[in-house]
Write a protein that holds these residues in place. Structure first.
Motif, mmCIF file in Angstrom:
data_model
loop_
_atom_site.group_PDB
_atom_site.id
_atom_site.type_symbol
_atom_site.label_atom_id
_atom_site.label_comp_id
_atom_site.label_asym_id
_atom_site.label_seq_id
_atom_site.Cartn_x
_atom_site.Cartn_y
_atom_site.Cartn_z
ATOM 1 N N GLU A 141 25.225 -65.546 7.658
ATOM 2 C CA GLU A 141 24.171 -66.559 7.599
ATOM 3 C C GLU A 141 24.020 -67.113 6.179
ATOM 4 O OE1 GLU A 141 23.930 -63.647 9.128
ATOM 5 O OE2 GLU A 141 23.773 -64.291 11.228
ATOM 6 N N ALA A 185 33.241 -68.575 8.841
ATOM 7 C CA ALA A 185 32.654 -69.616 8.006
ATOM 8 C C ALA A 185 33.357 -69.737 6.658
ATOM 9 C CB ALA A 185 31.174 -69.320 7.781
ATOM 10 N N ARG A 217 26.783 -69.477 5.636
ATOM 11 C CA ARG A 217 26.607 -70.722 6.389
ATOM 12 C C ARG A 217 25.621 -71.659 5.691
ATOM 13 N NH1 ARG A 217 29.460 -70.454 10.951
ATOM 14 N NH2 ARG A 217 29.490 -68.528 12.166
#
Ligand code: ADP
Ligand code: MG
Ligand code: MG
Length: 894
Positions: free
Chosen positions: A725, A772, A728
């Motif tokens: 996260e 990612a 990202r």
């Protein structure tokens, strides 16, 4: 040929492969015997017998019978019996483990002599003096080594005899004097041990064998094994060999010979010879040996024969060999051979010449040289004379040699450098605040910390000479002086010479010898046999290696230098240095900003400066990848020290609002564990506009380079990611900015975005993170800290020495990758990452990227590249090449 027995091998029954069982010396004697070289016959008691002795405190029960049988065979072959009174067979007892090891029992010569056989030896040899001299040697060696008598007592007795006759040379003692000495030695032994010297030749032999076994556990041997990582349970072999005599007169002698010069690698036999001498006399320096070439005049036949044997051995071992020999009345005997130790220079030249001569393939030749040797050759050295005595010894933290005047703080180094002076920055330890001084100085000397202290790591990165941990120096920065244990006081402005390769510090200016190899690697200019050898090894390494080699470089100068040294890009471009110096005030403004507007203003002022930094680096690395890491360290590193600031405020005549604001910020940002605090990607997410500014600077630099016709290949790297996260979020912002700049400029910006893997969580969730990321770069410095849960700066100063001593670490995990732990995380992450993203690029940018052993691991782990400081690049190229070789026995350069 006798049937080989379990614990005893005749020389004729062994071979060179059997070093584990027969030890290095025994395997060499066996191999030479097989080759038909003139080796005095004998046999070897195996390391297995020693291991049983060490485990049980007793030799295996069969050993006595087996030794007796082998000895009987030897006696038959020689036509003489051990210690026989009228014409004795004499033997030597020689220790020899798999690895040669100081501290093992010293060889005992002339076993078999006693009060009766000494007369027999005199008669058989026709030399009474020789017989008594041999007996005296046996008493001395056996008395000391086996019976534990202080060797000095024997030396004193010899000295007294020489003094009485007013002579200095042992040779001046005649048979009668030596016979008298023999009596005295026996008395000394009796007095010191309460025991008579054993007259029974067999007892002499067995006791000597047992003493060899026991010497495996001598203090010196243990310490050496620990340091060299030699297993404790190998044990040593014992060689029992017929004596030959180099001390029978002028037509006899003893010496050592090398098949090439072990110092330079030059072709042609090389060594020392000592006429009329036995065994250890050469090493002991009893008299001065003459160069081997003089044997040619003394005994041309023996010399020629020795040359033949040296050639045979070198061709057979396909390497430099080192030989011990003895000439007995014109007859040559070879007593030992092994692959010879050599200097770094000789290692390269010999490997190259052997390849040239067709003895080695290019792969094999590359297997014979290593990064450690290359490092030694790459830096300047001091041309020291014996009269140069170091002021102090410390940890050789960053290699090379430098001369400069002493300064005690960073500012002084900067000031004097501005005046064109060379300096040595002397600190108890360094911190990031000392950076400008370290850049300005030629060398760094600290009294604390080891190879992984701040000073060491930074100095190595910059290629500065550094000696750390010279604890004996009392440094007093306030008084601007330091004191050595000998009471020498060195003040600011005094000249020092610092040798970072040896870890020594000398007073005054020693003459510097520049490194021919260092220069050649940067210029490609081949100036002689050594540089030719180095270039050829590197060229072959480049042709076989799979790993790419990139540089850790933060400036255009470093980038250019790295490129000259063969870097294929930048694996780590840190941006924090770009926030220091005059820009600090802009960073302060950004941190102190009360609102978005003020912050944006500060960031806007930083933007063009950053852009310029990146443009320069992209230009220096045109066409090659440049991995730019977004700001990583906690922001307070850019703010003044809390205490200093408080003092400044307290002392100021008028209240200073800026300082008060600063203090407020410093206090707000104070962290108990900054290493685990607000840094890396966390910073990027927490400080609005920071990622935006940095990415924009990168993007605009790329555009500028494109417009200049360049081929910029910037990559953006997000540090300290623990969860996908985080990546990202940062990535989304970076992509937004990239798209924005592309839109503004109409340029197509292809800029991969990846992450560092430097937290165990990142490695363990690499499969998710890879979705990612375009690349992983293992930050093995932080990954080592976070995996072990220790802070390098603290650990290094406190418990590292203990851990190294206790064997918890064999070497510092910051120098050589901890493969079991940290390495396992690397393997997991590579595997999981590739499974998700087949095009994922993987590399390493920690200090381990320049460490030979770690590079071999990264090769095996399947990484795409290693990145290291510019001066380590040739080493990394070489080792990456070596790592790619399969089925090559690499020389062990210990
Ligand atoms: P090290 O391992 O210390 O070299 P060595 O076993 O090689 O010890 O022996 C020390 C010296 O004694 C060497 O010079 C060696 O050549 C010599 N020496 C050993 N055995 C004999 C022997 N049988 N005859 C003559 N000299 C010997
Ligand atoms: Mg020897
Ligand atoms: Mg890091």
């Amino acid at each position: 040929m006798s049937t080989p027995t379990t614990y005893v091998y005749e020389f004729a029954d062994g071979n060179r492969e059997m070093t584990g069982l027969l030890g290095g010396k025994g395997a060499g004697l066996a191999e030479m015997t097989r080759l038909g070289l003139p080796v005095p016959p004998g046999f070897t008691v195996t390391t297995e017998a020693c291991r049983i002795y060490l485990e049980t405190g007793q030799e295996p029960p069969e050993l006595g019978v087996e030794v007796a049988r082998a000895l009987a065979g030897l006696e038959r072959a020689m036509g003489r019996d051990l210690g026989r009174p009228d014409d004795p067979l004499l033997v030597s007892v020689r220790s020899g483990a798999r690895f040669s090891m100081p501290g093992m029992m010293e060889t005992i010569l002339d076993i078999g002599l006693n009060d009766a056989s000494v007369a027999g030896l005199a008669k058989a040899s026709g030399q009474e003096r020789f017989a008594w001299d041999s007996y005296r040697r046996l008493l001395q060696m056996f008395g000391h080594t086996v019976m534990g008598v202080d060797g000095a007592l024997f030396e004193q007795a010899i000295g007294a005899h020489k003094a009485a006759l007013s002579v200095t040379d042992d040779h001046a003692l005649d048979a009668a004097e030596l016979a008298a000495l023999v009596e005295e030695f026996q008395a000394i032994i009796r007095r010191e041990t309460g025991e008579d010297f054993p007259q029974d030749p067999f007892e002499q032999l067995y006791r000597a064998v047992r003493a060899v076994f026991a010497s495996w556990n001598s203090e010196r041997a243990r310490v050496y094994r620990h340091r060299e990582h030699i297993p404790e349970d190998l044990g040593t072999a014992v060689n029992i060999q017929t004596m030959v005599f180099g001390n029978l007169g002028p037509d006899s002698g003893t010496g050592v010979a090398f098949t090439r010069d072990p110092a330079t690698g030059e072709r042609g036999m090389y060594g020392d010879y000592l006429p009329d001498a036995q065994g250890e006399d050469v090493v002991a320096g009893v008299r001065d040996a003459v160069p081997l070439a003089e044997l040619k005049d003394l005994d041309p036949r023996a010399y020629a024969e020795l040359g033949d044997h040296l050639r045979t051995l070198e061709a057979h071992y396909r390497d430099l060999c080192d030989v011990e020999f003895t000439v007995e009345r014109g007859k040559l005997w070879i007593l030992q051979t092994r692959v010879g130790k050599r200097t770094a220079e000789a290692a390269f030249r010999i490997a190259h010449d052997l390849q040239d001569e067709g003895t080695l393939t290019a792969d094999e030749s590359l297997g014979r040289v290593g990064g450690t040797e290359l490092t030694r050759l790459m830096f300047p050295t001091f041309a020291t004379r014996p009269a140069d005595v170091p002021l102090a010894h410390g940890v050789p933290a960053s290699p090379g040699a430098a001369v400069g005047v002493v300064v005690f703080d960073s500012e002084a180094a900067v000031r004097r450098a501005a005046d064109g002076q060379h300096t040595v920055l002397v600190r108890r330890e360094t911190t990031p605040d000392d950076l400008p001084g370290m850049i300005a100085a030629q060398a760094v000397l600290t009294s604390r910390g080891g190879k992984t202290s701040h000073a060491a790591v930074v100095a190595r990165g910059m290629g500065k000479v550094c000696v750390c941990g010279t604890e004996a120096l009392a440094i007093d920065p306030a008084a601007r002086l330091f004191t050595t244990p000998a009471g020498v006081v060195v003040r600011e402005g005094d000249t020092l010479s610092v040798d970072g390769t040896a870890g020594t510090v000398y007073p005054g200016a020693l003459p510097l010898a520049p490194s021919e190899v260092g220069r050649c690697l940067e210029t490609g200019e081949d100036t002689g046999p050594l540089t030719e050898a180095v270039l050829s090894a590197l060229a072959h390494a480049d042709s076989v290696r799979r790993l790419e080699v990139r540089a850790n470089a933060d400036t255009p100068e470093d980038a250019a230098r790295a490129r000259r040294l063969g870097a294929q890009g930048i694996g780590l471009c840190r941006t924090e240095h770009m926030f220091l110096g005059e820009r600090r005030s802009l960073v302060e403004a950004m941190i102190l900003a009360r609102d978005d507007g003020a912050r944006e203003q500060a960031l806007a002022a930083l933007l063009p400066l950053q852009r310029e930094d990146f443009t320069g680096i992209l230009k220096a690395m045109d066409g090659l990848p440049v991995t730019i890491r977004l700001l990583d360290p906690p922001l307070h590193e850019f703010l003044p020290d809390r205490t200093e600031l408080a003092v400044r405020i307290a002392r100021a005549p008028h209240p200073d609002a800026h300082d008060r604001d600063l203090l407020g910020a410093v206090e707000r940002m104070h962290e108990e564990n900054p290493m685990l605090g607000l840094r890396g990607v966390r910073l990027g997410l927490a400080v609005p506009g920071l990622v935006t500014m940095q990415v924009r600077a990168v993007a605009e630099a790329v555009v500028q380079r494109l417009r200049e016709g360049g081929r910029p290949r910037a990559e953006i790297m997000i540090p300290l990611v623990g969860a996908v996260e985080e990546l990202r979020l940062a990535r989304a912002e970076a992509e937004r900015v990239l798209a924005e700049v592309a839109e503004e400029t109409g340029q197509n910006l292809d800029c991969p975005i990846g992450t560092m893997i430097e937290l165990p969580r990142a490695a363990l969730t690499a499969g998710r993170i890879a979705a990612a990321a375009d690349f992983f770069s293992f930050g093995t410095n932080d990954l080592t800290q976070t995996t072990w849960g220790l802070s390098r700066d603290d650990a290094e100063a406190s418990f590292f020495p203990l851990y190294l001593e206790k064997g918890v670490f064999a070497t510092s995990p910051f120098e050589t990758l901890d493969q079991e732990g940290v390495g396992r995380l690397v393997e997991l992450a590579v595997e999981a990452g590739r499974a998700v993203n087949a095009r994922l690029e993987t590399g390493v940018c920690g200090e381990h990227g320049g460490d030979p052993e770690s590079i071999h691991f990264f090769h095996r782990a399947g990484l795409d590249y290693v990145s290291c400081s510019p001066l380590r690049i040739p080493v990394a190229r070489l080792e990456a090449g070596r790592a790619a070789l399969t089925d090559v026995t690499t020389s062990d350069s210990r």
